[in-house]
Design a protein around this motif. Structure first.
Motif, PDB file in Angstrom:
ATOM      1  N   LEU A  60       0.758  -0.629  -0.028  1.00 46.34           N
ATOM      2  CA  LEU A  60       0.125  -0.147  -0.243  1.00 46.34           C
ATOM      3  C   LEU A  60       1.061   1.285   0.060  1.00 46.34           C
ATOM      4  CD1 LEU A  60      -2.378  -0.816   2.612  1.00 46.34           C
ATOM      5  CD2 LEU A  60      -3.374  -0.574   0.202  1.00 46.34           C
ATOM      6  N   ASN A  61       2.187   1.167   0.955  1.00 44.69           N
ATOM      7  CA  ASN A  61       2.920   2.615   1.062  1.00 44.69           C
ATOM      8  C   ASN A  61       3.687   2.309  -0.599  1.00 44.69           C
ATOM      9  OD1 ASN A  61       2.460   3.666   3.357  1.00 44.69           O
ATOM     10  ND2 ASN A  61       3.802   2.027   4.030  1.00 44.69           N
ATOM     11  N   VAL A  62       4.138   1.545  -1.226  1.00 46.33           N
ATOM     12  CA  VAL A  62       4.347   1.514  -2.230  1.00 46.33           C
ATOM     13  C   VAL A  62       3.575   2.482  -3.935  1.00 46.33           C
ATOM     14  CG1 VAL A  62       5.387   0.645  -4.431  1.00 46.33           C
ATOM     15  CG2 VAL A  62       6.174  -0.198  -2.611  1.00 46.33           C
ATOM     16  N   ILE A  63       2.483   2.261  -4.232  1.00 47.04           N
ATOM     17  CA  ILE A  63       1.659   2.269  -4.345  1.00 47.04           C
ATOM     18  C   ILE A  63       0.648   3.761  -3.772  1.00 47.04           C
ATOM     19  CG2 ILE A  63      -0.822   2.422  -4.314  1.00 47.04           C
ATOM     20  CD1 ILE A  63      -0.510  -0.787  -4.480  1.00 47.04           C
ATOM     21  N   ARG A  64       0.825   4.154  -2.632  1.00 44.52           N
ATOM     22  CA  ARG A  64       0.944   5.657  -1.785  1.00 44.52           C
ATOM     23  C   ARG A  64       1.839   6.430  -1.816  1.00 44.52           C
ATOM     24  NH1 ARG A  64       0.414   6.997   4.071  1.00 44.52           N
ATOM     25  NH2 ARG A  64       0.011   9.576   3.699  1.00 44.52           N
ATOM     26  N   TYR A  65       3.118   6.027  -2.441  1.00 47.76           N
ATOM     27  CA  TYR A  65       3.986   7.118  -1.719  1.00 47.76           C
ATOM     28  C   TYR A  65       4.989   7.570  -3.659  1.00 47.76           C
ATOM     29  CZ  TYR A  65       3.959   7.576   3.505  1.00 47.76           C
ATOM     30  OH  TYR A  65       3.946   8.100   4.609  1.00 47.76           O
ATOM     31  N   GLU A  66       4.075   6.323  -4.379  1.00 51.19           N
ATOM     32  CA  GLU A  66       5.078   6.668  -5.981  1.00 51.19           C
ATOM     33  C   GLU A  66       3.538   7.523  -6.806  1.00 51.19           C
ATOM     34  OE1 GLU A  66       7.866   6.176  -6.646  1.00 51.19           O
ATOM     35  OE2 GLU A  66       9.002   5.074  -5.631  1.00 51.19           O
ATOM     36  N   ASP A  67       2.495   7.481  -6.052  1.00 51.62           N
ATOM     37  CA  ASP A  67       1.533   7.785  -6.624  1.00 51.62           C
ATOM     38  C   ASP A  67       0.951   7.157  -7.736  1.00 51.62           C
ATOM     39  OD1 ASP A  67      -0.200   9.726  -7.076  1.00 51.62           O
ATOM     40  OD2 ASP A  67       0.873  11.241  -7.603  1.00 51.62           O
ATOM     41  N   LEU A  68       0.602   5.831  -7.946  1.00 50.80           N
ATOM     42  CA  LEU A  68       0.473   5.252  -9.203  1.00 50.80           C
ATOM     43  C   LEU A  68      -1.338   5.010  -8.851  1.00 50.80           C
ATOM     44  CD1 LEU A  68       3.049   2.166  -8.351  1.00 50.80           C
ATOM     45  CD2 LEU A  68       3.299   4.305  -9.261  1.00 50.80           C
ATOM     46  N   SER A  69      -2.050   4.774 -10.279  1.00 52.37           N
ATOM     47  CA  SER A  69      -2.445   4.767 -10.094  1.00 52.37           C
ATOM     48  C   SER A  69      -2.901   3.261 -11.342  1.00 52.37           C
ATOM     49  CB  SER A  69      -3.812   5.181 -10.356  1.00 52.37           C
ATOM     50  OG  SER A  69      -3.364   6.545 -11.577  1.00 52.37           O
ATOM     51  N   GLY A  70      -4.371   2.850 -11.831  1.00 54.50           N
ATOM     52  CA  GLY A  70      -3.910   2.046 -13.290  1.00 54.50           C
ATOM     53  C   GLY A  70      -3.252   0.909 -13.052  1.00 54.50           C
ATOM     54  N   VAL A  71      -2.781   0.759 -12.222  1.00 59.05           N
ATOM     55  CA  VAL A  71      -2.386  -0.823 -11.073  1.00 59.05           C
ATOM     56  C   VAL A  71      -2.694  -2.131 -11.979  1.00 59.05           C
ATOM     57  CG1 VAL A  71      -0.458  -2.102 -10.199  1.00 59.05           C
ATOM     58  CG2 VAL A  71      -0.586   0.648 -10.154  1.00 59.05           C
ATOM     59  N   VAL A  72      -1.106  -2.485 -13.018  1.00 56.20           N
ATOM     60  CA  VAL A  72      -1.296  -4.359 -12.199  1.00 56.20           C
ATOM     61  C   VAL A  72      -0.544  -4.771 -11.456  1.00 56.20           C
ATOM     62  CG1 VAL A  72      -0.684  -6.306 -14.327  1.00 56.20           C
ATOM     63  CG2 VAL A  72      -1.821  -4.275 -15.110  1.00 56.20           C
ATOM     64  N   LEU A  73      -1.510  -5.459 -10.593  1.00 52.74           N
ATOM     65  CA  LEU A  73      -1.058  -5.849  -9.428  1.00 52.74           C
ATOM     66  C   LEU A  73      -0.802  -7.838  -9.304  1.00 52.74           C
ATOM     67  CD1 LEU A  73       0.290  -5.147  -6.298  1.00 52.74           C
ATOM     68  CD2 LEU A  73      -2.496  -5.276  -5.637  1.00 52.74           C
ATOM     69  N   LEU A  74       0.423  -7.589  -9.603  1.00 48.54           N
ATOM     70  CA  LEU A  74       1.035  -9.098  -9.494  1.00 48.54           C
ATOM     71  C   LEU A  74       1.368 -10.032  -7.889  1.00 48.54           C
ATOM     72  CD1 LEU A  74       3.066 -10.955 -11.892  1.00 48.54           C
ATOM     73  CD2 LEU A  74       3.527 -11.353  -9.870  1.00 48.54           C
ATOM     74  N   GLY A  75       0.398 -10.657  -7.894  1.00 46.99           N
ATOM     75  CA  GLY A  75       1.095 -11.835  -5.749  1.00 46.99           C
ATOM     76  C   GLY A  75       1.726 -13.220  -6.288  1.00 46.99           C
ATOM     77  N   HIS A  76       2.527 -13.106  -6.355  1.00 50.09           N
ATOM     78  CA  HIS A  76       3.523 -15.086  -6.627  1.00 50.09           C
ATOM     79  C   HIS A  76       3.485 -15.658  -5.659  1.00 50.09           C
ATOM     80  CE1 HIS A  76       7.727 -17.231  -6.737  1.00 50.09           C
ATOM     81  NE2 HIS A  76       6.039 -17.768  -8.038  1.00 50.09           N
ATOM     82  N   SER A  77       2.532 -16.989  -5.320  1.00 49.94           N
ATOM     83  CA  SER A  77       2.832 -17.407  -3.824  1.00 49.94           C
ATOM     84  C   SER A  77       1.949 -17.213  -3.294  1.00 49.94           C
ATOM     85  CB  SER A  77       3.870 -18.457  -4.176  1.00 49.94           C
ATOM     86  OG  SER A  77       4.050 -19.195  -2.997  1.00 49.94           O
ATOM     87  N   TYR A  78       2.124 -17.050  -2.427  1.00 50.81           N
ATOM     88  CA  TYR A  78       2.134 -16.564  -0.889  1.00 50.81           C
ATOM     89  C   TYR A  78       1.835 -15.016  -0.700  1.00 50.81           C
ATOM     90  CZ  TYR A  78       2.702 -12.923   3.156  1.00 50.81           C
ATOM     91  OH  TYR A  78       2.720 -11.697   4.288  1.00 50.81           O
ATOM     92  N   GLY A  79       2.051 -14.012  -2.198  1.00 55.01           N
ATOM     93  CA  GLY A  79       1.856 -13.155  -2.598  1.00 55.01           C
ATOM     94  C   GLY A  79       0.647 -12.810  -2.710  1.00 55.01           C
ATOM     95  N   GLY A  80      -0.443 -13.976  -3.602  1.00 53.73           N
ATOM     96  CA  GLY A  80      -1.978 -13.482  -3.537  1.00 53.73           C
ATOM     97  C   GLY A  80      -2.871 -12.912  -2.103  1.00 53.73           C
ATOM     98  N   MET A  81      -2.102 -13.442  -1.063  1.00 50.76           N
ATOM     99  CA  MET A  81      -2.830 -13.583   0.095  1.00 50.76           C
ATOM    100  C   MET A  81      -2.923 -11.733   0.006  1.00 50.76           C
ATOM    101  SD  MET A  81      -4.128 -16.242   1.700  1.00 50.76           S
ATOM    102  CE  MET A  81      -4.315 -16.363   2.383  1.00 50.76           C
TER     103      MET A  81
END
Length: 236
Positions: A60-81
């Motif tokens: 959440l902080n990466v997306i907030r502080y880098e001011d990101l939007s329209g993100v393709v968000l990928l999670g690998h394995s545990y990252g899906g949680m």
């Protein structure tokens, strides 16, 4: 140009996405591959107090502080949680969710709830043998089917996983369901029973963009070109 945030799994680190990130950037995309607290180059912060909420906050902080939007968000394995709970918090900023051989939780489920019982018991035993709070990494080739060229480095760089990340249950409002574009990528060749096959089959049955690739669990290492093609399409 598409913005990608790539979230690694247990015992991993952002470094695992180096090849895919490079390939995506060559296509003009923006890529962030954060390392979660306690892993990889942040392993000096490893603590038994780290849990799933810690890692959700990391992303959440990466997306907030880098001011990101329209993100393709990928999670690998545990990252899906992790990405499911992130998307539930900021669905308006997420354009697509990509589950890379990953767990797909519902509200109130933990990774231990979703994993194969034998795997959960093994992790609990290994944590118990290591003081109770940290799970030592399994061998990369024997357990995850990592290719011969990368297995030794994966073993060398893997940090123990805080057990709290696997015990804590996700808290979802359902807002994440507003992210309509869903992709599932399954590594179909594993030297053991895969806990991810059922998520791939469910994704395919539910009309997701679903792919089964002829490789082990660390798809980003085994087939980076094929994964890049899938991600490039997910961003369109």
């Amino acid at each position: 140009m598409t913005t990608y945030v790539l979230v690694h799994g247990a015992w991993g680190g952002g470094w695992k996405f180096a090849r895919v990130a490079s390939l995506l950037r060559k296509r003009g995309h923006s890529v962030f591959a954060p390392t979660l607290t306690g892993a990889g180059e942040r392993s000096h912060l490893l603590s038994g107090a780290i849990n799933l909420s810690t890692h959700v906050t990391d992303v959440l902080n990466v997306i907030r502080y880098e001011d990101l939007s329209g993100v393709v968000l990928l999670g690998h394995s545990y990252g899906g949680m992790v990405i499911t709970q992130v998307a539930d918090r900021i669905a308006e900023k997420i354009a697509a969710l990509v589950y890379l051989d990953a767990f797909v939780p519902e509200d109130g489920q933990s990774l231990f709830d979703l994993n194969i019982p034998a795997n959960t018991q093994m992790f609990l035993t290994r944590a118990g043998d290591n003081g109770g709070l940290l799970i030592p990494p399994p061998p990369a080739k024997a357990y995850f089917g990592v290719n011969d060229g990368d297995a030794a480095r994966v073993d060398e760089l893997a940090a123990p996983q805080p057990i709290g990340t696997m015990i804590e249950k996700v808290k979802l409002t359902g807002a994440y369901r507003g992210v309509k574009k869903r992709v599932y990528v399954h590594g179909a060749v594993l030297p053991r029973e895969s806990p991810f096959k059922r998520f791939y089959e469910a994704a395919k049955a539910n009309g997701w963009d679903a792919h089964a690739l002829p490789c082990g669990h660390d798809i980003m290492l085994d087939l980076p070109d094929e994964l890049t093609e899938i991600l490039d399409e997910a961003g369109k």
